[in-house]
Design an enzyme around this catalytic site. Structure first.
Site, short mmCIF file in Angstrom:
data_model
loop_
_atom_site.label_atom_id
_atom_site.label_comp_id
_atom_site.label_asym_id
_atom_site.label_seq_id
_atom_site.Cartn_x
_atom_site.Cartn_y
_atom_site.Cartn_z
N HIS A 19 0.86 -1.19 0.00
CA HIS A 19 0.00 0.00 0.00
C HIS A 19 0.89 1.23 0.00
O HIS A 19 2.12 1.11 -0.05
CB HIS A 19 -0.99 -0.04 1.17
N HIS A 22 3.93 1.41 2.54
CA HIS A 22 5.17 0.74 2.12
C HIS A 22 5.83 1.54 0.98
O HIS A 22 7.05 1.69 0.94
CB HIS A 22 4.89 -0.68 1.59
N CYS A 132 0.46 -11.14 20.56
CA CYS A 132 -0.50 -10.74 19.52
C CYS A 132 -0.06 -11.41 18.23
O CYS A 132 1.03 -11.16 17.72
CB CYS A 132 -0.56 -9.23 19.36
N CYS A 135 0.67 -8.93 15.35
CA CYS A 135 1.95 -8.20 15.41
C CYS A 135 3.13 -9.15 15.41
O CYS A 135 4.25 -8.73 15.25
CB CYS A 135 2.05 -7.38 16.68
N CYS A 149 -4.84 -5.41 21.58
CA CYS A 149 -3.74 -4.86 20.79
C CYS A 149 -4.27 -3.64 20.05
O CYS A 149 -5.28 -3.72 19.35
CB CYS A 149 -3.26 -5.92 19.79
N HIS A 152 -4.42 -4.31 16.18
CA HIS A 152 -5.29 -5.33 15.59
C HIS A 152 -6.64 -5.46 16.26
O HIS A 152 -7.50 -6.20 15.78
CB HIS A 152 -4.55 -6.68 15.57
N LYS A 305 -7.85 -1.38 6.41
CA LYS A 305 -8.73 -2.07 5.46
C LYS A 305 -10.19 -1.83 5.81
O LYS A 305 -11.01 -1.65 4.94
CB LYS A 305 -8.42 -3.57 5.49
#
Ligand code: MSP
Length: 634
Positions: A19, A22, A132, A135, A149, A152, A305
């Site tokens: 995405h 990055h 997690c 992660c 977390c 997440h 997302k």
């Protein structure tokens, strides 16, 4: 002697697709690498993918693939994205490469042999922690938000297992003094302070192996244990340049080069503390610089997302082209800081900064040379004050830009280039060559246009690392041959390089203005939003539960018989951990009535019930007051 640079990006997890987050880091690395290369400095630019760990194995399983298949497929997505964005990496490392695995084996063996303060650097212990899965790491209580977390939004699992530990505590003071003294330079300053803050809080030895994970590199001294993902991932920076198999290359690009790691601030602790400590343990030089840049939000929100605001780099490239995408991403806010990506303003920015300021400068100057000088670079004679001023600004800009690049102030460097573009436009405006032509003052006209052409040459060199294709196009307009399309910054520091008489090439608009596409960008950025018509397709109805029973052999499933008006339906739902069958009878619940039937554990399910879930509990959606079953919900 000129310096040698080794520049790296983080290696990206393959369980995600590329995405713009990055892309951002990777474009910055590319800009730095290209600046150094055209400045005559040997440079190696490394990127790649991080492919091991429980998360990858899990995603692969869910997709019915082997982990390796998933890795092969998704690392390809990163390669494809980097190709689209014209990333000039020298090597793409994958942690599933045999070469990498071998190098990690070597590093682990050496870490295991190492001693610190008379004690082994690696020791066995037991670890209990909140892990997690998302992660791939243990989280501290402090890091949790409402017991979950924060990244997440899931409740971490409490895990106890036998692990090998790395005696980080034995290296902490060395790492701290390397950072304080600037031997490991952390930029921006804010992140250096954050890192020093970690030392103050105290850092514990960390576990370097996992017992439960299977998809990874076995420890050479205890193959039943798998190397912890970070202990596998961080060494990519040395495995890629021969740590395990090519000592000469390794010397060249690690020991005798300026090593610059680029990372987002999310992985600061691993890069600024763990990694230098691991290197110290095995007697290898520590990195020279770690850049922990900020994170961006998209229109004020964290990219995610679920929010549907994840921007796909391919889409941007299709809309704006690789060069403009690079420019637009890099100029949203100062590099290093947190900021907001305002994708809905991309078109506006494209039109004003690229089409107008830069594009017009090129086409205007070239067109005048074509019209007034028969399409060949004219000869400059005497310079007046304004000519001298712009000439020195142009040559000084190269110096200034390079200084900013050494300080990794990428956005500021681009701003300098565009200041020169603006000044060049103003220079043309105030010299008014069209009036000089009218007055037959050809000597002055030629001088002014020569200056304009030289400025374009210098600008093309400074733009090359940012927008390589457009820079080459400007050089083509100036009549440079194929082999001179990649510029040299050393030449950009000189003046008078363009030979009078050189014929211009084809003049085509550099950035044709964009109009109608404006809306499309926004539409795509928000592509998880649905229209009212789309929502209208979902038929929600009130249903009354008539029967409920457990599904044999499936702990989590209940089989319900519900009435939706006159219709009777069977629904299989994963709510057995939260509701007893008897408590459901008579409840009015909400169901999706027009869902295609599915078979779960051999039982037909003809709809879906709605429930709210927050990680800890699950509750069924029901109606506020009694209403007949079959009532429509809209
Ligand atoms: N695999 C690890 C890194 C191992 S390096 C030895 C990892 N991978 S990742 O796929 O999650 O990539 C994280 C990196 O992506 C960040 O450090 C940052 O460089 C980049 N970004 C991801 N989202 C971003 C933003 N929203 N904003 C800016 N950069 C972002 O962590």
């Amino acid at each position: 002697m000129s310096k040698r640079f080794f520049i790296t990006t983080p290696i990206y997890y393959v369980n995600d697709k590329p995405h713009i987050g990055h892309s951002y880091t990777t474009i910055v690395g590319d800009v730095l690498a290209r600046f150094h290369r055209i400045n005559g400095e040997e440079t190696f630019y490394l990127t790649g993918t991080d492919e091991h760990g429980a998360n990858v194995a899990e995603v692969a399983k869910a997709q019915g693939k082997t982990p390796q298949q998933l890795c092969d497929q998704n690392s390809q997505l990163f390669k494809a994205a980097w190709e689209k964005l014209d990333i000039s990496y020298d090597y793409f490392v994958r942690t599933t490469d045999q070469r990498h695995e071998k190098a990690v084996g070597k590093l682990l063996t050496e870490m295991n042999r190492a001693k610190v303060e008379g004690k082994p650097a690696v020791y066995q212990g037991e670890y209990t922690g909140l892990y997690c899965l998302g992660c791939e790491k243990f989280l501290t209580e402090k890091e949790l938000v409402d017991g979950k977390c924060p990244n997440h939004l899931t409740v971490p699992q409490r895990i106890t297992e036998k692990n090998y530990f790395f005696r980080l505590s034995g290296f902490i003071s060395q790492v701290e003094s390397l950072i304080r003294s600037g031997k490991i330079k952390i930029v921006p300053e804010e992140r250096k302070l954050e890192t020093l803050g970690l030392f103050k809080q105290g850092l514990e030895d960390f576990s370097i192996s996992r017992e439960k994970v299977t998809w990874g590199i076995p420890l050479p001294f205890d193959p039943k244990q798998i190397a912890y993902v970070w202990v596998d991932a961080l060494p990519n920076y040395i495995s890629a340049i021969g740590y395990g198999d090519n000592p000469k290359e390794f010397q060249k690009w690690w020991t005798k080069a300026e090593v610059i790691h680029l990372t987002g601030k999310d992985i600061l602790k691993f890069h600024n503390v763990f990694w230098p400590a691991m290197l110290l343990a095995v007697g290898v030089k520590t990195p020279d610089m770690v850049v922990n840049h900020g994170f961006f939000t998209v229109k004020g929100q964290k990219m995610s997302k679920t929010l549907g605001n994840v921007i796909d780099p391919h889409y941007l490239v299709e809309q704006f082209g690789a060069d403009a995408t690079r420019y637009l991403l890099l100029t949203q806010f100062p590099f290093g800081l947190d900021g907001d990506i305002q994708a809905d303003r991309f078109v506006e920015k494209f039109n004003s900064e690229l089409a107008n300021d830069l594009g017009n400068l090129v086409s205007r100057a070239a067109k005048m040379i074509k019209d007034y000088c028969q399409g060949a670079i004219p000869e400059a004679k005497a310079y007046d004050k304004s000519d001298e001023e712009i000439r020195s600004l142009a040559t000084q800009t190269t110096q200034k830009v390079m200084e900013l690049i050494y300080e990794i102030r990428v956005t500021a460097a681009i701003e300098e280039v565009f200041k020169l573009v603006k000044k060049a436009n103003q220079y043309i405006e105030s010299s008014a060559p069209w009036n000089l032509a009218k007055n037959n003052d050809f000597e002055k006209l030629n001088t002014k246009l020569y200056l304009a052409a030289e400025m374009l040459r210098i600008i093309s060199a400074l733009l090359y690392p940012i927008m390589p294709n457009k820079a080459a196009q400007i050089r083509e307009v100036l009549g440079f041959s194929e082999k001179e399309l990649i510029p040299s910054l050393l030449k950009a520091k000189e003046w008078g390089v363009l030979p009078a008489g050189q014929k211009l090439g084809k003049i085509e608009p550099l950035f044709p203005r964009m109009d109608k596409q404006a809306k499309k960008v926004e539409a795509n950025v928000e592509d998880n939003l649905i229209s009212i018509e789309e929502f209208g397709k979902v038929q929600l109805k009130v249903a009354e539960v008539k029967e409920a029973e457990k599904v044999a052999g499936a702990d989590k499933l209940l089989k319900l018989k519900v009435n939706v008006g006159d219709e009777e339906k069977q629904i299989v739902a994963g709510i057995a951990s939260y509701y007893q069958p008897k408590d459901l009878i008579g409840k009015k619940i909400i169901v999706v009535n027009n869902l295609k039937p599915a078979t779960l554990r051999g039982i037909k399910s003809e709809g879906m019930l709605l429930a709210a879930q927050d990680g800890k509990s699950l509750v069924l959606l029901t109606v506020d007051k009694d209403i007949g079953s079959g009532a429509k919900i809209s």
